[in-house]
Design a protein around this motif. Structure first.
Motif, PDB file in Angstrom:
ATOM      1  N   SER A  17       0.825  -1.207   0.000  1.00 12.47           N
ATOM      2  CA  SER A  17       0.000   0.000   0.000  1.00 12.47           C
ATOM      3  C   SER A  17       0.863   1.263   0.000  1.00 12.47           C
ATOM      4  CB  SER A  17      -0.950  -0.002   1.190  1.00 12.47           C
ATOM      5  OG  SER A  17      -0.225  -0.055   2.400  1.00 12.47           O
ATOM      6  N   ALA A  18       2.039   1.205   0.646  1.00 13.29           N
ATOM      7  CA  ALA A  18       2.939   2.352   0.630  1.00 13.29           C
ATOM      8  C   ALA A  18       3.508   2.566  -0.766  1.00 13.29           C
ATOM      9  CB  ALA A  18       4.066   2.168   1.637  1.00 13.29           C
ATOM     10  N   VAL A  19       3.839   1.472  -1.437  1.00 14.26           N
ATOM     11  CA  VAL A  19       4.345   1.573  -2.806  1.00 14.26           C
ATOM     12  C   VAL A  19       3.266   2.150  -3.716  1.00 14.26           C
ATOM     13  CG1 VAL A  19       5.147   0.236  -4.796  1.00 14.26           C
ATOM     14  CG2 VAL A  19       6.006  -0.285  -2.506  1.00 14.26           C
ATOM     15  N   ARG A  20       2.039   1.678  -3.535  1.00 17.04           N
ATOM     16  CA  ARG A  20       0.925   2.170  -4.345  1.00 17.04           C
ATOM     17  C   ARG A  20       0.688   3.657  -4.084  1.00 17.04           C
ATOM     18  NH1 ARG A  20      -3.028  -0.671  -2.289  1.00 17.04           N
ATOM     19  NH2 ARG A  20      -2.174  -2.572  -3.168  1.00 17.04           N
ATOM     20  N   ALA A  21       0.758   4.063  -2.813  1.00 16.80           N
ATOM     21  CA  ALA A  21       0.542   5.469  -2.475  1.00 16.80           C
ATOM     22  C   ALA A  21       1.639   6.343  -3.074  1.00 16.80           C
ATOM     23  CB  ALA A  21       0.490   5.646  -0.958  1.00 16.80           C
ATOM     24  N   ARG A  22       2.884   5.872  -3.044  1.00 18.23           N
ATOM     25  CA  ARG A  22       3.991   6.643  -3.625  1.00 18.23           C
ATOM     26  C   ARG A  22       3.828   6.753  -5.142  1.00 18.23           C
ATOM     27  NH1 ARG A  22       8.523   8.422  -1.590  1.00 18.23           N
ATOM     28  NH2 ARG A  22       8.239   7.175   0.288  1.00 18.23           N
ATOM     29  N   ARG A  23       3.413   5.666  -5.788  1.00 12.40           N
ATOM     30  CA  ARG A  23       3.198   5.684  -7.237  1.00 12.40           C
ATOM     31  C   ARG A  23       2.047   6.632  -7.587  1.00 12.40           C
ATOM     32  NH1 ARG A  23       1.068   0.527  -9.366  1.00 12.40           N
ATOM     33  NH2 ARG A  23       2.042  -0.072  -7.428  1.00 12.40           N
ATOM     34  N   ASN A  24       0.972   6.590  -6.797  1.00  8.73           N
ATOM     35  CA  ASN A  24      -0.142   7.504  -7.035  1.00  8.73           C
ATOM     36  C   ASN A  24       0.300   8.953  -6.864  1.00  8.73           C
ATOM     37  OD1 ASN A  24      -1.893   5.425  -7.545  1.00  8.73           O
ATOM     38  ND2 ASN A  24      -2.785   5.402  -5.507  1.00  8.73           N
ATOM     39  N   ALA A  25       1.133   9.208  -5.867  1.00 10.80           N
ATOM     40  CA  ALA A  25       1.626  10.566  -5.649  1.00 10.80           C
ATOM     41  C   ALA A  25       2.471  11.023  -6.833  1.00 10.80           C
ATOM     42  CB  ALA A  25       2.443  10.627  -4.358  1.00 10.80           C
ATOM     43  N   GLN A  26       3.299  10.135  -7.362  1.00 13.76           N
ATOM     44  CA  GLN A  26       4.118  10.503  -8.520  1.00 13.76           C
ATOM     45  C   GLN A  26       3.246  10.794  -9.740  1.00 13.76           C
ATOM     46  OE1 GLN A  26       6.744   7.166  -8.801  1.00 13.76           O
ATOM     47  NE2 GLN A  26       8.250   8.056  -7.403  1.00 13.76           N
ATOM     48  N   HIS A  27       2.215  10.003  -9.947  1.00 15.07           N
ATOM     49  CA  HIS A  27       1.314  10.239 -11.077  1.00 15.07           C
ATOM     50  C   HIS A  27       0.579  11.567 -10.901  1.00 15.07           C
ATOM     51  CE1 HIS A  27       1.085   5.659 -12.031  1.00 15.07           C
ATOM     52  NE2 HIS A  27       2.213   6.212 -12.418  1.00 15.07           N
ATOM     53  N   LEU A  28       0.130  11.847  -9.670  1.00  9.48           N
ATOM     54  CA  LEU A  28      -0.553  13.114  -9.422  1.00  9.48           C
ATOM     55  C   LEU A  28       0.389  14.302  -9.616  1.00  9.48           C
ATOM     56  CD1 LEU A  28      -2.770  12.226  -6.342  1.00  9.48           C
ATOM     57  CD2 LEU A  28      -3.572  13.003  -8.572  1.00  9.48           C
ATOM     58  N   GLU A  29       1.645  14.144  -9.212  1.00  7.53           N
ATOM     59  CA  GLU A  29       2.609  15.227  -9.406  1.00  7.53           C
ATOM     60  C   GLU A  29       2.872  15.472 -10.892  1.00  7.53           C
ATOM     61  OE1 GLU A  29       5.876  13.870  -7.101  1.00  7.53           O
ATOM     62  OE2 GLU A  29       4.947  14.450  -5.200  1.00  7.53           O
ATOM     63  N   THR A  30       2.936  14.413 -11.673  1.00  2.00           N
ATOM     64  CA  THR A  30       3.122  14.559 -13.117  1.00  2.00           C
ATOM     65  C   THR A  30       1.920  15.260 -13.735  1.00  2.00           C
ATOM     66  OG1 THR A  30       4.463  12.565 -13.190  1.00  2.00           O
ATOM     67  CG2 THR A  30       3.523  13.323 -15.276  1.00  2.00           C
ATOM     68  N   PHE A  31       0.721  14.811 -13.376  1.00  2.00           N
ATOM     69  CA  PHE A  31      -0.496  15.438 -13.887  1.00  2.00           C
ATOM     70  C   PHE A  31      -0.572  16.889 -13.437  1.00  2.00           C
ATOM     71  CE2 PHE A  31      -5.072  16.379 -13.358  1.00  2.00           C
ATOM     72  CZ  PHE A  31      -5.413  16.378 -14.691  1.00  2.00           C
ATOM     73  N   GLY A  32      -0.164  17.148 -12.193  1.00  3.03           N
ATOM     74  CA  GLY A  32      -0.169  18.521 -11.686  1.00  3.03           C
ATOM     75  C   GLY A  32       0.780  19.408 -12.465  1.00  3.03           C
ATOM     76  N   GLY A  33       1.930  18.886 -12.848  1.00  4.99           N
ATOM     77  CA  GLY A  33       2.871  19.661 -13.643  1.00  4.99           C
ATOM     78  C   GLY A  33       2.301  20.027 -14.998  1.00  4.99           C
ATOM     79  N   LEU A  34       1.636  19.075 -15.625  1.00  3.96           N
ATOM     80  CA  LEU A  34       0.998  19.366 -16.914  1.00  3.96           C
ATOM     81  C   LEU A  34      -0.126  20.388 -16.749  1.00  3.96           C
ATOM     82  CD1 LEU A  34       0.822  15.764 -18.398  1.00  3.96           C
ATOM     83  CD2 LEU A  34       2.297  17.636 -19.139  1.00  3.96           C
ATOM     84  N   LEU A  35      -0.871  20.261 -15.654  1.00  8.26           N
ATOM     85  CA  LEU A  35      -1.967  21.188 -15.384  1.00  8.26           C
ATOM     86  C   LEU A  35      -1.436  22.598 -15.141  1.00  8.26           C
ATOM     87  CD1 LEU A  35      -5.010  20.804 -15.216  1.00  8.26           C
ATOM     88  CD2 LEU A  35      -4.774  20.541 -12.753  1.00  8.26           C
ATOM     89  N   VAL A  36      -0.333  22.713 -14.426  1.00 14.50           N
ATOM     90  CA  VAL A  36       0.275  24.027 -14.186  1.00 14.50           C
ATOM     91  C   VAL A  36       0.769  24.623 -15.504  1.00 14.50           C
ATOM     92  CG1 VAL A  36       2.249  25.184 -13.113  1.00 14.50           C
ATOM     93  CG2 VAL A  36       0.839  23.629 -11.768  1.00 14.50           C
ATOM     94  N   ALA A  37       1.354  23.799 -16.364  1.00 13.53           N
ATOM     95  CA  ALA A  37       1.820  24.302 -17.663  1.00 13.53           C
ATOM     96  C   ALA A  37       0.642  24.830 -18.485  1.00 13.53           C
ATOM     97  CB  ALA A  37       2.547  23.193 -18.423  1.00 13.53           C
ATOM     98  N   MET A  38      -0.472  24.117 -18.463  1.00 13.41           N
ATOM     99  CA  MET A  38      -1.656  24.590 -19.192  1.00 13.41           C
ATOM    100  C   MET A  38      -2.199  25.875 -18.577  1.00 13.41           C
ATOM    101  SD  MET A  38      -3.537  20.962 -20.021  1.00 13.41           S
ATOM    102  CE  MET A  38      -5.058  21.753 -20.373  1.00 13.41           C
ATOM    103  N   THR A  39      -2.131  25.979 -17.252  1.00 16.62           N
ATOM    104  CA  THR A  39      -2.590  27.185 -16.574  1.00 16.62           C
ATOM    105  C   THR A  39      -1.755  28.386 -16.985  1.00 16.62           C
ATOM    106  OG1 THR A  39      -3.294  25.840 -14.692  1.00 16.62           O
ATOM    107  CG2 THR A  39      -3.061  28.194 -14.317  1.00 16.62           C
ATOM    108  N   VAL A  40      -0.447  28.215 -17.048  1.00 18.40           N
ATOM    109  CA  VAL A  40       0.433  29.310 -17.460  1.00 18.40           C
ATOM    110  C   VAL A  40       0.147  29.697 -18.909  1.00 18.40           C
ATOM    111  CG1 VAL A  40       2.857  29.905 -17.906  1.00 18.40           C
ATOM    112  CG2 VAL A  40       2.226  28.749 -15.782  1.00 18.40           C
ATOM    113  N   LEU A  41      -0.106  28.711 -19.749  1.00 18.52           N
ATOM    114  CA  LEU A  41      -0.429  28.994 -21.143  1.00 18.52           C
ATOM    115  C   LEU A  41      -1.720  29.810 -21.257  1.00 18.52           C
ATOM    116  CD1 LEU A  41       0.444  28.382 -24.092  1.00 18.52           C
ATOM    117  CD2 LEU A  41      -1.109  26.436 -23.991  1.00 18.52           C
TER     118      LEU A  41
END
Length: 87
Positions: A17-41
């Motif tokens: 479950s810790a591995v899954r939570a870390r993987r989910n956090a990494q995916h959310l951080e990646t999605f968040g980065g793309l979302l921030v880039a779109m926001t700046v655009l």
């Protein structure tokens, strides 16, 4: 061919479950980065529209929605990261 001796310190046991939570956090951080880039655009387009006198109300609405989504995704990523570090 010589074999290397294994390290004497075993890997720390990490729950699935810790591995899954870390993987989910990494995916959310990646999605968040793309979302921030779109926001700046969109922010750039909104500023350009304001400067040129074009209607920008729709862009401002999209910008507000993107900012809210940014906040939600960042909070979710932090929550997942904290959950992974707890376990």
């Amino acid at each position: 061919m010589a074999t290397r001796p294994r390290s004497s310190s075993p890997r720390p046991s990490v729950s699935a479950s810790a591995v899954r939570a870390r993987r989910n956090a990494q995916h959310l951080e990646t999605f968040g980065g793309l979302l921030v880039a779109m926001t700046v655009l969109v922010l750039g387009f909104a500023i350009y529209a304001e400067v040129t006198g074009a209607p920008a109300l729709e862009l401002v609405g999209v910008l507000v929605l993107l900012l809210v989504a940014d906040v939600v995704v960042v909070k979710a990523a932090r929550s997942q990261r904290a959950r992974a570090d707890q376990r």
